[in-house]
Design a protein around this motif. Structure first.
Motif, mmCIF file in Angstrom:
data_model
loop_
_atom_site.group_PDB
_atom_site.id
_atom_site.type_symbol
_atom_site.label_atom_id
_atom_site.label_comp_id
_atom_site.label_asym_id
_atom_site.label_seq_id
_atom_site.Cartn_x
_atom_site.Cartn_y
_atom_site.Cartn_z
ATOM 1 N N PHE B 55 0.828 -1.207 0.000
ATOM 2 C CA PHE B 55 0.000 0.000 0.000
ATOM 3 C C PHE B 55 0.866 1.261 0.000
ATOM 4 O O PHE B 55 1.945 1.280 0.595
ATOM 5 N N GLU B 56 0.305 2.284 -0.620
ATOM 6 C CA GLU B 56 1.026 3.556 -0.676
ATOM 7 C C GLU B 56 1.069 4.251 0.674
ATOM 8 O O GLU B 56 1.966 5.043 0.948
ATOM 9 N N THR B 57 0.059 3.989 1.503
ATOM 10 C CA THR B 57 0.030 4.647 2.813
ATOM 11 C C THR B 57 -0.022 3.603 3.928
ATOM 12 O O THR B 57 -0.558 2.501 3.743
ATOM 13 N N ALA B 58 0.545 3.987 5.066
ATOM 14 C CA ALA B 58 0.494 3.103 6.231
ATOM 15 C C ALA B 58 -0.944 2.940 6.707
ATOM 16 O O ALA B 58 -1.333 1.864 7.179
ATOM 17 N N ALA B 59 -1.752 4.004 6.560
ATOM 18 C CA ALA B 59 -3.155 3.967 6.992
ATOM 19 C C ALA B 59 -3.906 2.833 6.293
ATOM 20 O O ALA B 59 -4.645 2.060 6.928
ATOM 21 N N GLU B 60 -3.709 2.712 4.986
ATOM 22 C CA GLU B 60 -4.369 1.615 4.256
ATOM 23 C C GLU B 60 -3.814 0.259 4.684
ATOM 24 O O GLU B 60 -4.554 -0.721 4.810
ATOM 25 N N ALA B 61 -2.502 0.191 4.866
ATOM 26 C CA ALA B 61 -1.856 -1.100 5.132
ATOM 27 C C ALA B 61 -2.341 -1.742 6.429
ATOM 28 O O ALA B 61 -2.439 -2.967 6.520
ATOM 29 N N VAL B 62 -2.649 -0.924 7.429
ATOM 30 C CA VAL B 62 -3.000 -1.521 8.734
ATOM 31 C C VAL B 62 -4.465 -1.948 8.817
ATOM 32 O O VAL B 62 -4.852 -2.642 9.758
ATOM 33 N N GLN B 63 -5.264 -1.531 7.850
ATOM 34 C CA GLN B 63 -6.700 -1.855 7.929
ATOM 35 C C GLN B 63 -6.925 -3.352 7.833
ATOM 36 O O GLN B 63 -6.503 -4.012 6.902
ATOM 37 N N GLY B 64 -7.604 -3.880 8.836
ATOM 38 C CA GLY B 64 -7.915 -5.308 8.850
ATOM 39 C C GLY B 64 -6.781 -6.187 9.363
ATOM 40 O O GLY B 64 -6.916 -7.418 9.423
ATOM 41 N N ALA B 65 -5.645 -5.575 9.732
ATOM 42 C CA ALA B 65 -4.523 -6.361 10.258
ATOM 43 C C ALA B 65 -4.732 -6.627 11.748
ATOM 44 O O ALA B 65 -5.219 -5.751 12.474
ATOM 45 N N ASP B 66 -4.383 -7.836 12.215
ATOM 46 C CA ASP B 66 -4.427 -8.068 13.664
ATOM 47 C C ASP B 66 -3.040 -7.977 14.292
ATOM 48 O O ASP B 66 -2.896 -8.010 15.507
ATOM 49 N N LEU B 67 -2.009 -7.845 13.438
ATOM 50 C CA LEU B 67 -0.667 -7.526 13.945
ATOM 51 C C LEU B 67 -0.041 -6.475 13.031
ATOM 52 O O LEU B 67 0.047 -6.672 11.814
ATOM 53 N N VAL B 68 0.382 -5.379 13.624
ATOM 54 C CA VAL B 68 1.053 -4.308 12.887
ATOM 55 C C VAL B 68 2.474 -4.192 13.442
ATOM 56 O O VAL B 68 2.662 -4.091 14.655
ATOM 57 N N VAL B 69 3.465 -4.242 12.556
ATOM 58 C CA VAL B 69 4.856 -4.149 12.994
ATOM 59 C C VAL B 69 5.481 -2.889 12.396
ATOM 60 O O VAL B 69 5.586 -2.757 11.169
ATOM 61 N N LEU B 70 5.894 -1.974 13.255
ATOM 62 C CA LEU B 70 6.505 -0.724 12.805
ATOM 63 C C LEU B 70 7.996 -0.950 12.584
ATOM 64 O O LEU B 70 8.756 -1.138 13.537
ATOM 65 N N CYS B 71 8.410 -0.970 11.312
ATOM 66 C CA CYS B 71 9.808 -1.268 10.955
ATOM 67 C C CYS B 71 10.453 -0.063 10.292
ATOM 68 O O CYS B 71 11.207 -0.193 9.332
ATOM 69 N N VAL B 72 10.155 1.126 10.796
ATOM 70 C CA VAL B 72 10.721 2.358 10.238
ATOM 71 C C VAL B 72 11.761 2.906 11.221
ATOM 72 O O VAL B 72 11.791 2.496 12.390
ATOM 73 N N PRO B 73 12.641 3.801 10.771
ATOM 74 C CA PRO B 73 13.601 4.395 11.712
ATOM 75 C C PRO B 73 12.871 5.049 12.890
ATOM 76 O O PRO B 73 11.730 5.506 12.738
ATOM 77 N N VAL B 74 13.527 5.095 14.023
ATOM 78 C CA VAL B 74 12.890 5.606 15.250
ATOM 79 C C VAL B 74 12.331 7.014 15.037
ATOM 80 O O VAL B 74 11.242 7.339 15.521
ATOM 81 N N GLY B 75 13.031 7.828 14.266
ATOM 82 C CA GLY B 75 12.596 9.194 14.036
ATOM 83 C C GLY B 75 11.308 9.303 13.232
ATOM 84 O O GLY B 75 10.673 10.360 13.206
ATOM 85 N N ALA B 76 10.914 8.219 12.574
ATOM 86 C CA ALA B 76 9.694 8.245 11.758
ATOM 87 C C ALA B 76 8.506 7.637 12.487
ATOM 88 O O ALA B 76 7.383 7.620 11.961
ATOM 89 N N MET B 77 8.712 7.144 13.700
ATOM 90 C CA MET B 77 7.666 6.390 14.407
ATOM 91 C C MET B 77 6.442 7.255 14.743
ATOM 92 O O MET B 77 5.303 6.816 14.597
ATOM 93 N N GLU B 78 6.683 8.482 15.199
ATOM 94 C CA GLU B 78 5.558 9.277 15.675
ATOM 95 C C GLU B 78 4.571 9.586 14.548
ATOM 96 O O GLU B 78 3.350 9.438 14.714
ATOM 97 N N ALA B 79 5.099 9.994 13.403
ATOM 98 C CA ALA B 79 4.225 10.335 12.275
ATOM 99 C C ALA B 79 3.405 9.112 11.851
ATOM 100 O O ALA B 79 2.208 9.220 11.553
ATOM 101 N N ILE B 80 4.055 7.949 11.842
ATOM 102 C CA ILE B 80 3.356 6.707 11.467
ATOM 103 C C ILE B 80 2.264 6.397 12.496
ATOM 104 O O ILE B 80 1.134 6.029 12.130
#
Lengths: 310, 310
Positions: B55-80
């Motif tokens: 998906f182009e956006t994280a918002a779309e990617a997490v829809q319907g997921a029962d496990l979400v894993v944030l694998c972005v640099p620490v500095g990008a975590m808040e925006a995600i």
């Protein structure tokens, strides 16, 4: 390929025992003899067939040898040179495997007779293990073996030694004594001191963090511990005898570290990012130069390691 | 073994791509979806079959997921975290793979809805490579995966996540957030900064020594360059977000280094020898803990490396 009648290995640790295996594997000498100070090492060398004959003294070991290799710590070189000097046959080549060269030249050259050829050397190869059982025949394959010929060396003797070292599998390069000590301070001596220091810091903390440091070492620290597990006697002598170059590089290192430490304190992300990007290029250079593999994590296979269960 | 219906990987670098391979190899999810900011990474992920959908956006990617894993640099975590929060289904578990934990908890936890379970995590595994093609299924085998559960986490959700991570091959441990950041500053963050620094120093010198530094890197420096080749963005964020612990350990390191530097300057061989002997014991502890092999030189086989001819 170059060939000697009798090679005398003085000192029977990692380098000497690897040389013994490689000499035999490549048929580079008729006979290999050795000397080690410790009774136990001499017994081991005979037991595992490392050498054909072993002697209690270096003086006996060098008699009749046409190649003598000094494989003792740098701090022990002078005493050995004094001891063997009267027993060297005319035309004998003497070389060494010490990690510093200026100090070895000063310790050895003045004591040897004019009829011997002293050609200092240094194989850039090793592992974190030591002792007569740690050697293996391929240690030098595709590794550099630097020699620092001295004024007055017989060109034929130098060529013969170079061919012999090439026969062990090494890539041989000639270098000036002073330059050798500076380059090695950068690529080896200072990195070792830093690794020792970091492991020491972690050791102090280990006492308060209940073995966590060991348990979670896989994240960078582990590579430091391998370096910091090297032979203490050898490394003590390296730092004592390559003092000026090591202190020079250490000074530059501290200066640079303080700059990065300040960037962390000030929150200067751009400076950190630029610095870390630059260092990646060096890694690529090393892989391209064939001195390491691009396989992830050096090809360590996690599945072949014993599980560390809680 | 624990199983999720749909795992959403946010960010598709080394860790996420290794997770994708390991999830599939071990049958731990029905579907793997992903998001990456870069068009090229998304295309690669589909091309090599890393994820089922991208998906182009994280918002779309997490829809319907029962496990979400944030694998972005620490500095990008808040925006995600802000972006995905409105799209998380009730009961979804959110975890991350950031190298620091306090900063991630502060960046992520306040933004997530109460009906999601945020359980921070950190796999102590990696290589010097990055990007969607760098992953492999066995990256986590026999490596630690630390999780730092938060107050209010549902014990069942924590157990389910732990089982899932164990299914990837990891050894899972729970740790307090603050302790995690201190331990990692010792075993990982400070060693990385030191390696970056040493490689930087050598780089300055390289310009005057005509590639000698690269050519002769096998003697200790090489291990530093592997560490210093890691992802610059990730490491910038690590130092900016684990500032206090890193500066604390750096202070101890410098203190210790000055002590050894002084011993070299004063010619205090006994102090150097004792120090180097002590650090050997730590190496033995790591081998006994199964976090490395005792094979010489990490089992690097010199004969399989391309020759570095002059």
């Amino acid at each position: 390929m170059s060939h000697y009648n009798r090679v005398a290995l003085i000192g029977l640790g990692l380098i000497a025992s690897s040389m013994a295996h490689a000499i035999r594997a490549n048929g580079l000498a008729d006979e290999i003899v050795g000397h080690a100070r410790s009774t136990e090492t001499r017994a081991t060398a005979l037991e595992i067939g490392l050498v054909d004959r072993v002697f209690e003294t270096a003086a006996e070991a060098v008699q009749g040898a046409d190649l003598v290799v000094l494989c003792v710590p740098v701090g022990a070189m002078e005493a050995i040179a004094r001891e063997i000097a009267p027993h060297l046959a005319p035309g004998t080549t003497v070389t060494d495997v010490g990690s510093v060269k200026q100090a070895v030249v000063e310790a050895v050259a003045p004591h040897l007779p004019a009829h011997a050829q002293f050609i200092p050397g240094h194989p850039l190869a090793g592992t974190e293990h030591s002792g007569p059982r740690s050697g293996f025949a391929t240690l030098f394959v595709n590794r550099w073996w630097l020699i620092t010929p001295l004024e007055g060396n017989d060109p034929a003797a130098v060529t013969r030694l170079k061919d012999f070292l090439t026969g062990l599998g090494a890539n041989v390069d000639e270098m000036d004594v002073t330059r050798h000590d500076l380059v090695l301070a950068v690529v080896s001596h200072t990195p070792h001191l830093i690794a020792y220091t970091m492991v020491g810091v972690a050791d102090h903390l280990r006492r308060v963090t209940h073995e966590e440091v060991i348990k979670y070492s896989a994240s960078g620290f582990r590579d430091f511990t391998r370096i910091a597990a090297s032979d203490p006697t050898m490394w003590r002598d390296v730092f004592l005898t390559n003092k000026e170059a090591t202190l020079d590089i250490l000074g530059r290192f501290t200066e640079e570290l303080f700059m990065l430490q300040r960037a962390i304190r000030m929150g200067d992300g751009e400076k950190l990012f630029d610095y870390f990007t630059q260092t990646r290029a060096i890694r690529r250079g090393i892989i391209e130069a064939g001195q390491d593999t691009a396989a992830p994590d050096f090809g360590r296979s996690p599945t072949t390691t014993d599980p560390a269960k809680k």
